[in-house]
Design a protein around this motif. Structure first.
Motif, PDB file in Angstrom:
ATOM      1  N   LEU A  69      15.103  -0.968  43.446  1.00  0.00           N
ATOM      2  CA  LEU A  69      13.877  -0.326  42.978  1.00  0.00           C
ATOM      3  C   LEU A  69      12.861  -0.115  44.094  1.00  0.00           C
ATOM      4  O   LEU A  69      12.162   0.903  44.113  1.00  0.00           O
ATOM      5  CB  LEU A  69      13.235  -1.182  41.879  1.00  0.00           C
ATOM      6  CG  LEU A  69      14.066  -1.403  40.611  1.00  0.00           C
ATOM      7  CD1 LEU A  69      13.400  -2.447  39.724  1.00  0.00           C
ATOM      8  CD2 LEU A  69      14.257  -0.099  39.853  1.00  0.00           C
ATOM      9  N   PRO A 116      15.809   2.165  47.782  1.00  0.00           N
ATOM     10  CA  PRO A 116      15.484   2.575  46.410  1.00  0.00           C
ATOM     11  C   PRO A 116      16.417   3.671  45.891  1.00  0.00           C
ATOM     12  O   PRO A 116      16.670   4.666  46.570  1.00  0.00           O
ATOM     13  CB  PRO A 116      14.044   3.073  46.536  1.00  0.00           C
ATOM     14  CG  PRO A 116      13.469   2.242  47.643  1.00  0.00           C
ATOM     15  CD  PRO A 116      14.595   2.104  48.631  1.00  0.00           C
ATOM     16  N   TYR A 165      14.853  -5.478  42.882  1.00  0.00           N
ATOM     17  CA  TYR A 165      16.052  -4.823  42.363  1.00  0.00           C
ATOM     18  C   TYR A 165      16.467  -5.457  41.043  1.00  0.00           C
ATOM     19  O   TYR A 165      16.133  -6.602  40.737  1.00  0.00           O
ATOM     20  CB  TYR A 165      17.201  -4.861  43.370  1.00  0.00           C
ATOM     21  CG  TYR A 165      17.656  -6.226  43.823  1.00  0.00           C
ATOM     22  CD1 TYR A 165      18.684  -6.913  43.170  1.00  0.00           C
ATOM     23  CD2 TYR A 165      17.079  -6.835  44.945  1.00  0.00           C
ATOM     24  CE1 TYR A 165      19.121  -8.147  43.602  1.00  0.00           C
ATOM     25  CE2 TYR A 165      17.506  -8.076  45.387  1.00  0.00           C
ATOM     26  CZ  TYR A 165      18.532  -8.722  44.712  1.00  0.00           C
ATOM     27  OH  TYR A 165      18.962  -9.957  45.159  1.00  0.00           O
TER      28      TYR A 165
END
Length: 211
Positions: free
Chosen positions: A160, A177, A201
Motif C-alpha cells: 500500500l 505500492p 501492506y
C-alpha cells in the motif's frame, strides 16, 4: 503477469441453486435427485442400499431424520461422498466487518518494536475448512528487520505504501505500492530491507482449519 484463466474453475458470479433451510428436506431432495440421475426407481435404490422402500420414501420426502449410518449407506449406494447428501442445506455463513482504524492490534511470532499488526477480521470454525487471517502491517522508521517466518498455508501480500525488499526462500522481491506477492508460506519469508518508510501492506494468510 499475463492474464490467464487456466486452472480457474470457479465462476465468482454464479448463483447457487436455492438452498433448503430444513436439513431433512435437503437430504431427501439430494437422495431423490441422485437416484433419478442414476435412473433408479425407489425399489432399485432400496434393494441396493438395504433401506426399505417405505423408509426411503419418508427420507426423500423429508418427513424423518435418517441416522448417519443410513445416510452413509445411501451415499455408498448412490456412489457419492457422504457430504454430497448435505450439499443442499443452507448453513449460516459468517461475515465480519472492521471499520477503518478499528483493526485489533495484535502480536505475532517475530513481532519487533515498530512492526505493527492489525488483525482485520477472523472467522473461527466454518464450513469451508479454511482459516483466513487478514492483517494490515505497518513498518515505521523505528523498525528493525524481521527474523524470517515459516508457517503452513499460503500468504498473499499487497503493498500500500513505502518500499521494501521482501524475502521468500532464496529470492528477494522489490515491493512498491500496487505490487502483490502470493507464496507458499512454508518457505522462510519476511521483509528484509526497509527502503522507504513508513511502509504498509496487507498480509492475508490462509491455512487448513484444525479439527
Amino acid at each position: 503477469m499475463t492474464r490467464t484463466d487456466a486452472g480457474l474453475t470457479q465462476n465468482p458470479h454464479a448463483v447457487r441453486d436455492t438452498r433448503e433451510k430444513n436439513l431433512e428436506v435437503a437430504i431427501g431432495r439430494q437422495v431423490r435427485a441422485l437416484r433419478k440421475h442414476h435412473r433408479m426407481t425407489g425399489a432399485d435404490l432400496a434393494a441396493k442400499s438395504g433401506v426399505s422402500v417405505g423408509m426411503l420414501s419418508k427420507i426423500e420426502n423429508g418427513v424423518i431424520s435418517p441416522s448417519l449410518g443410513t445416510i452413509q449407506t445411501l451415499a455408498h449406494a448412490l456412489q457419492v461422498p457422504l457430504v454430497r447428501l448435505f450439499s443442499g442445506y443452507e448453513e449460516a455463513r459468517g461475515c465480519i466487518q472492521v471499520k477503518a482504524g478499528e483493526g485489533v492490534e495484535t502480536d505475532r511470532a517475530g513481532t519487533r518494536a515498530g512492526h505493527q499488526y492489525n488483525l482485520l477480521g477472523h472467522l473461527g470454525s466454518n464450513a469451508t475448512g479454511v482459516v483466513n487471517e487478514p492483517y494490515l502491517i505497518t513498518l515505521t522508521d523505528r523498525s528493525d528487520t524481521f527474523p524470517t517466518f515459516q508457517h503452513e498455508g499460503m500468504e498473499f501480500l499487497y503493498m500500500l505504501e513505502g518500499c521494501i525488499e521482501y524475502r521468500h526462500g532464496d529470492r528477494l522481491f522489490l515491493m512498491e505500492p500496487g505490487d502483490s506477492l502470493l507464496f507458499d508460506s512454508d518457505a522462510p519469508h519476511g521483509p528484509e530491507n526497509l527502503l522507504e518508510l513508513p511502509a504498509r501492506y496487507l498480509s492475508i494468510i490462509t491455512y487448513p482449519q484444525k479439527d
